[in-house]
Scaffold this active site. Sequence first.
Site, PDB file in Angstrom:
ATOM      1  N   GLY A  37     -21.861   8.225 -47.953  1.00  0.00           N
ATOM      2  CA  GLY A  37     -20.477   8.620 -48.185  1.00  0.00           C
ATOM      3  C   GLY A  37     -19.478   7.481 -48.210  1.00  0.00           C
ATOM      4  O   GLY A  37     -18.272   7.719 -48.334  1.00  0.00           O
ATOM      5  N   THR A  38     -19.958   6.248 -48.131  1.00  0.00           N
ATOM      6  CA  THR A  38     -19.038   5.106 -48.066  1.00  0.00           C
ATOM      7  C   THR A  38     -18.096   5.050 -49.269  1.00  0.00           C
ATOM      8  O   THR A  38     -16.881   4.866 -49.120  1.00  0.00           O
ATOM      9  CB  THR A  38     -19.834   3.783 -47.988  1.00  0.00           C
ATOM     10  OG1 THR A  38     -20.705   3.833 -46.862  1.00  0.00           O
ATOM     11  CG2 THR A  38     -18.904   2.603 -47.839  1.00  0.00           C
ATOM     12  N   CYS A  83     -17.212   7.423 -51.519  1.00  0.00           N
ATOM     13  CA  CYS A  83     -16.271   8.548 -51.548  1.00  0.00           C
ATOM     14  C   CYS A  83     -15.157   8.339 -50.535  1.00  0.00           C
ATOM     15  O   CYS A  83     -13.968   8.578 -50.816  1.00  0.00           O
ATOM     16  CB  CYS A  83     -16.998   9.853 -51.217  1.00  0.00           C
ATOM     17  SG  CYS A  83     -18.391  10.248 -52.277  1.00  0.00           S
TER      18      CYS A  83
END
Length: 264
Positions: free
Chosen positions: A209-210, A212
């Site tokens: 998720g980095t 996003c």
Amino acid sequence: MPIPPRVLTVAGSDSGGGAGIQADLKTMLALGVHGMSVLTAVTAQNSRGVQGAWQLPADAVRAQFRSVVDDIGVQAVKTGMLASAELVETVAELLTGLAAPVVVDPVGISKHGDPLLAASALESLRTKLLPVATVATPNLDEVAWLTGVRVTTEADMRRAADAVLSFGPAWALVKGGHLDGAEAVDLLTDGTEEHWLRAPRHDNRHTHGTGCTLASAIAAELAKGSGVPEAVTAAKDYVTGAIAAGFALGGGIGPVDHGWRFRG
């Protein structure tokens, strides 16, 4: 009560909660803005990868966007997984002329290597969506996919940024997290100004998720009134802390911790 700045994410759902719409909304809450969403696709996804993906019809995407923008309004928009050329072009059309900054995260593949955008959508992304972006935030794999420029050193990042800017975004943020080295180095430029952003590299594999999260954090800071360099600097600081606090979840790669500042 004062109304917080409003930020809209146009992206896919991550059923595991680490990326996509779920990560975007968590980031927006953590940074003090009101998050809203236009869902483009549903994924069956966990810490091990993406087991399935189903895109929504263009009419459903269009209806969600108009419903939010025409009634509530937005101070910034972030785009993520758009799945197909049809949805890329639909979203680009909706964003054209919108009086709010747009952060485009050109999502092509997941952290686990699963495709999240059809190969046939590449040209639409280049010619329709990137020209309406205030900031485009490709990582090095996405830079190579978009431009053909392969980055192996920091020096290559200037050439990569120029190639991204040639498609029309006002700013390019080339994320160098995949390079080797003690620091995670990103380059932000509009073709005139250059801002090199450096942060310690944390030895933590739980980084789902980095991308996003970073794009959503930039959108949140822009909505609060920051200029692009200030917004990106603040967003990188937030993401660096989230990566440091990332935690194990399931049997694969866990998520960054969107709420790390609340637990500090």
